[in-house]
Every structure is written in structure tokens, then in C-alpha cells.
Design a protein around this motif. Structure first.
Motif, short mmCIF file in Angstrom:
data_model
loop_
_atom_site.label_atom_id
_atom_site.label_comp_id
_atom_site.label_asym_id
_atom_site.label_seq_id
_atom_site.Cartn_x
_atom_site.Cartn_y
_atom_site.Cartn_z
N TRP A 1 -40.33 23.53 19.45
CA TRP A 1 -40.08 23.71 18.02
C TRP A 1 -41.29 23.23 17.22
CZ3 TRP A 1 -40.72 19.10 15.60
CH2 TRP A 1 -40.50 17.94 16.35
N ILE A 2 -41.30 23.60 15.95
CA ILE A 2 -42.26 23.07 14.99
C ILE A 2 -41.59 23.11 13.62
CG2 ILE A 2 -43.38 25.27 14.34
CD1 ILE A 2 -46.09 23.72 14.53
N THR A 3 -41.86 22.14 12.77
CA THR A 3 -41.26 22.14 11.44
C THR A 3 -42.34 22.32 10.39
OG1 THR A 3 -41.43 19.73 11.18
CG2 THR A 3 -39.40 20.60 12.16
N TYR A 4 -41.93 22.84 9.24
CA TYR A 4 -42.83 23.11 8.12
C TYR A 4 -42.21 22.51 6.87
CZ TYR A 4 -45.02 25.97 4.42
OH TYR A 4 -45.67 26.41 3.29
N GLN A 5 -42.99 21.72 6.14
CA GLN A 5 -42.43 21.05 4.98
C GLN A 5 -43.52 20.61 4.01
OE1 GLN A 5 -41.94 19.55 8.18
NE2 GLN A 5 -43.70 18.19 8.03
N TRP B 1 -48.54 20.70 2.14
CA TRP B 1 -47.82 21.37 3.22
C TRP B 1 -48.31 20.90 4.58
CZ3 TRP B 1 -43.65 23.53 1.48
CH2 TRP B 1 -43.63 23.99 0.15
N ARG B 2 -47.35 20.55 5.43
CA ARG B 2 -47.68 20.07 6.77
C ARG B 2 -46.71 20.66 7.79
NH1 ARG B 2 -49.35 13.64 6.30
NH2 ARG B 2 -50.93 13.92 4.67
N MET B 3 -47.16 20.66 9.03
CA MET B 3 -46.31 21.04 10.14
C MET B 3 -46.22 19.87 11.11
SD MET B 3 -47.11 25.05 11.00
CE MET B 3 -45.85 26.20 10.42
N THR B 4 -45.04 19.66 11.65
CA THR B 4 -44.83 18.57 12.60
C THR B 4 -44.48 19.16 13.95
OG1 THR B 4 -44.00 17.14 10.83
CG2 THR B 4 -43.50 16.48 13.10
#
Length: 440
Positions: free
Chosen positions: A71-75, A88-91
Motif C-alpha cells: 500500500w501507499i497513502t497520499y495526504q 502533499w506527501r506519500m507514506t
């Protein structure tokens, strides 16, 4: 050959990683990538954290790591602070083997799937690796040409324009890379395979394959250029691209029976046989690419009336690919060194360009003909300091090295220089009739 990138990806962004984004370097425990202002065009501007399914891929010259179904998240990391603009970053999962392998300076691309908008592909390529150069060149960001040292500060992502990339001119190794990414590769000249087979009819075979000399000559006949000397840079680009595509097609034509015999209708796969076939194919492809390139060069040299020797071993044990106007004059201590030209030929370089540094040292400069479109700024600078000048097609310089065009010489300029030095040899008292004429 061309790759249908837009059919595979809705969009791609890429950059160099900084140390704070590489969990494996131990400088940060967050596992975050700063995606900057380009990400909203691809992922939008959600008010909450969005989670995507994600596959991760790590590419280097020594290993390939693939992880699926992560998975990867975007926020927006500032979504709870109304006084500040979005960041904006991705984790990514800190357990990801790919992201643990990533290091500062490596190239990273984040691609959103065109068929499943909830799916993302993250590709990390080791800095300076062949994969990094190839993918950077195909996607057109030219990150490899930036010699800036990346430290802790996050770099900005750049947006890939999938409508205008280097995906329209691929070689066989590019096609393999696209297959790894799940991108369909088309061969527009597939109809010319029959012409090639006709040209190769009756040609002697060694181990079931034509010699690279015969194969390159057949490809030139299939190309059927009206006047190869009218634009030698375009000629080399056309011959090289067509040869790559025809070999890709011919290879499939030849190896299908070999693969069927080795693996078809078997309940189990013989692993040793698999690697034996794979290594044979890779070795043949590498040898073919370099040798056919040399024969294309030799053909142009002959058409231009340039005299010289090809693959002549010198007393010091080196064997430059080409010596102009002759190896005998190279060995004559009374002949002016300024009238000599030593040319090496390598389709792709990596660190192998260093092999030519000690060839032909009667002259301070060694010219290196190449069709490598993935060279980086560091390599080019080191080549220049070592007295090696890369020679390539004008179209490649304009499309792939526009920011560093002064580091290259076109084929037209190179051949013009050789012809000028040949005239100098005649003025020196050498008869052209006494000089060898290449006959590819």
C-alpha cells in the motif's frame, strides 16, 4: 519499437530521493516521500488520507526486487493547519524491502494505473545504474543529467508528459524493461521481418545464426535508404533503430522453437535449462548489438572513402575498433600524431568506456562512438577529463542531451574531421592507394 505508456499509466511523476525519504538510511523514521505541487494533478486534493494499493520495484545493475500487493497513502500533511498551505506527501510501509534498499540520489517514479485508478506503481532505480539511465531517458525527465548532489533536502517531483517521451524509439533491452513494468511494446516494422528473412536466405549460419556482419548488411538493405551519405547522423539513427527492431523480431522467430523444445508440454521446468537458455540469449543479444553497430560504422566509413584499419592489434596488446588513416602509420613514429584518429565503438557504456582510455595513446584524444542514450552528467564529465569524446547521432543529442550538447560530437562532425586529417596525410606525402579501404 514504441511503448504504449499512456495505455498503462494515467500519469507518472519522478525525482531523486533525498536521505530523509529513505528509511533504510536511518536518518528518518517516517517513511514519507515529499511529492510536492505535481502530485495533485495526478492524485487530486483530498481532505483526508487516501490509501492506494501499491506494487514496488527496485532496479539496479546487480539485483531486481519486486513487491506486490502493498500500500501507499497520499495526504496533505498540513490538512489540520488552516494557516498554512498544503504540503502533499506519500507514506510507504517501512517494512517494504524496496524502500529499505533505496538511498539518497536514487531515482524514483510514482505511476498511477490507467486501468485501476486505485492502484499505484513505485519504481526505484539505483543512481548511476543502467536501469536508471534507460527509464529516465524513456520517460524524458533527464534527471541523470543533473549533477547536483542530493542531501537531506527533499527534491521536487517533475511531471512526465506521456504524450512526448522517448518511448517511441526503443531497443531490445528497453523492451525488456517495459515488459517488467507491464507496458505493451509495439513493433511497427513487423512486416519487414519477411524482407529480412529473404535477405538472409542463403547466408551462412554459425550455430543457427547469421554473422553480425551479414545481419547488419541485410538490415541496411531492408532500410533501403536512397542516399545514406546525405545525412550520416540520420542514417546511423535509422540503421541502428531498424537493426534493433529487426533483431527483436528475428530473435523471437528463431528462439520460439528453442523455447518450445526446452519447456513446452513439460510438467516441471528444468531450472538449469531455463538459465542456460536465458544466459545464451542475453549474451547473444549483447554481442550482436555491439558488432552490428561496428559494421554500420564501417559501411559509412567505406562509403565516405575514409581509409583505416578495423580491429588491428597493436604491439601493446590493445586493439582499437578503428584506426585512421592506418595502423601502420600509427606505428610509424615519424608520422604526425595530429593526423591520427582512434575510434572506439560501444552501443552502451556504463563503466565500460574506461576500457578505451589506454587505446591509441599516440593521440591525446580518443573518440567513442555510442548509441547510449542514458549517460549521466558525472560519466560525461569524467570522460572529458580522461580525453574521451563521445560521438553519437545528432537526433540523440537534441532529444536526450540538450542540456549537455557541448559534451558530444555528431557523426557528421566526426567524419568531417577524419576526412580533413586524411587530406593532411596526403599533404604529408602519403598516397591514398597505399592506405587500407574498409570493405564491410
Amino acid at each position: 519499437m514504441d511503448a504504449r505508456l499512456a495505455a498503462r499509466f494515467a500519469g507518472v511523476i519522478g525525482k531523486r530521493l533525498s536521505s530523509v525519504e529513505c528509511y533504510g538510511e536511518g536518518t528518518s523514521n517516517q517513511g514519507e516521500i515529499g511529492v510536492g505541487a505535481q502530485a495533485p494533478s495526478l492524485f487530486g486534493t483530498p481532505s483526508q488520507i487516501e490509501r492506494y494499493g501499491c506494487d514496488y520495484l527496485y532496479l539496479s545493475d546487480t539485483q531486481q526486487i519486486e513487491e506486490r500487493d502493498l500500500w501507499i497513502t497520499y495526504q496533505d500533511s498540513r490538512r489540520n493547519d488552516p494557516t498554512r498551505g498544503p504540503e502533499w506527501r506519500m507514506t510507504y510501509p517501512r517494512a517494504s524491502v524496496v524502500m529499505r534498499e533505496a538511498r539518497s540520489g536514487d531515482l524514483i517514479w510514482v505511476a498511477r494505473d490507467a486501468r485501476d485508478r486505485g492502484q499505484v506503481l513505485v519504481v526505484v532505480a539505483e543512481a548511476g545504474s543502467e536501469f536508471a539511465g534507460r527509464l529516465d531517458r524513456i520517460l524524458g525527465l533527464e534527471m541523470r543529467l543533473d549533477a547536483t548532489v542530493v542531501g537531506r533536502k527533499r527534491q521536487r517531483f517533475a511531471d512526465v508528459d506521456l504524450r512526448s517521451t522517448g518511448a517511441a524509439s526503443l531497443d531490445a533491452d528497453d523492451a525488456d524493461l517495459m515488459a517488467i513494468l507491464g507496458v505493451e511494446v509495439r513493433t511497427p516494422n513487423e512486416s519487414k521481418l519477411d524482407l529480412l528473412l529473404s535477405e538472409l536466405a542463403g547466408v551462412p549460419l554459425a550455430g543457427g545464426w547469421p554473422s553480425t556482419r551479414d545481419f547488419s548488411a541485410a538490415c541496411r538493405r531492408v532500410a533501403a535508404l536512397e542516399d545514406p551519405l546525405s545525412d550520416v547522423d540520420q542514417t546511423m539513427a535509422v540503421w541502428f533503430a531498424l537493426t534493433n527492431e529487426l533483431f527483436f523480431l528475428y530473435e523471437k522467430y528463431k528462439i520460439q522453437p528453442e523455447l518450445d523444445a526446452a519447456f513446452a508440454n513439460r510438467s516441471t521446468i528444468d531450472v538449469d535449462a531455463f538459465f542456460r537458455v536465458a544466459n545464451s540469449l542475453r549474451g547473444r543479444r549483447s554481442s550482436r548489438a555491439g558488432n552490428t553497430f561496428e559494421w554500420h560504422l564501417a559501411d559509412l566509413v567505406s562509403r565516405l572513402g575514409i581509409r583505416g584499419h578495423m580491429k588491428r592489434t597493436l604491439p601493446d596488446g590493445t586493439a582499437p575498433d578503428f584506426i585512421f588513416p592506418s595502423a601502420d602509420l600509427y606505428l610509424d613514429p615519424t608520422f604526425q600524431a595530429e593526423l591520427l584518429t582512434v575510434l572506439a565503438a560501444k552501443t552502451t557504456l556504463k563503466e565500460r568506456w574506461q576500457q578505451v582510455v589506454n587505446e591509441g595513446k599516440r593521440h591525446a584524444i580518443t573518440y567513442l562512438a555510442t548509441m547510449d542514450r542514458g549517460l549521466n552528467a558525472s560519466t560525461l564529465a569524467t570522460m572529458r577529463l580522461s580525453g574521451v569524446i563521445p560521438v553519437t547521432a545528432k537526433a540523440f543529442i537534441e532529444s536526450d542531451y540538450s542540456a549537455m550538447s557541448n559534451q558530444f560530437m555528431t557523426f557528421a562532425d566526426f567524419f568531417e574531421g577524419v576526412q580533413g586529417r586524411q587530406l593532411g596525410a596526403v599533404d604529408w606525402g602519403i598516397s591514398l592507394n597505399d592506405l587500407p579501404l574498409l570493405c564491410p
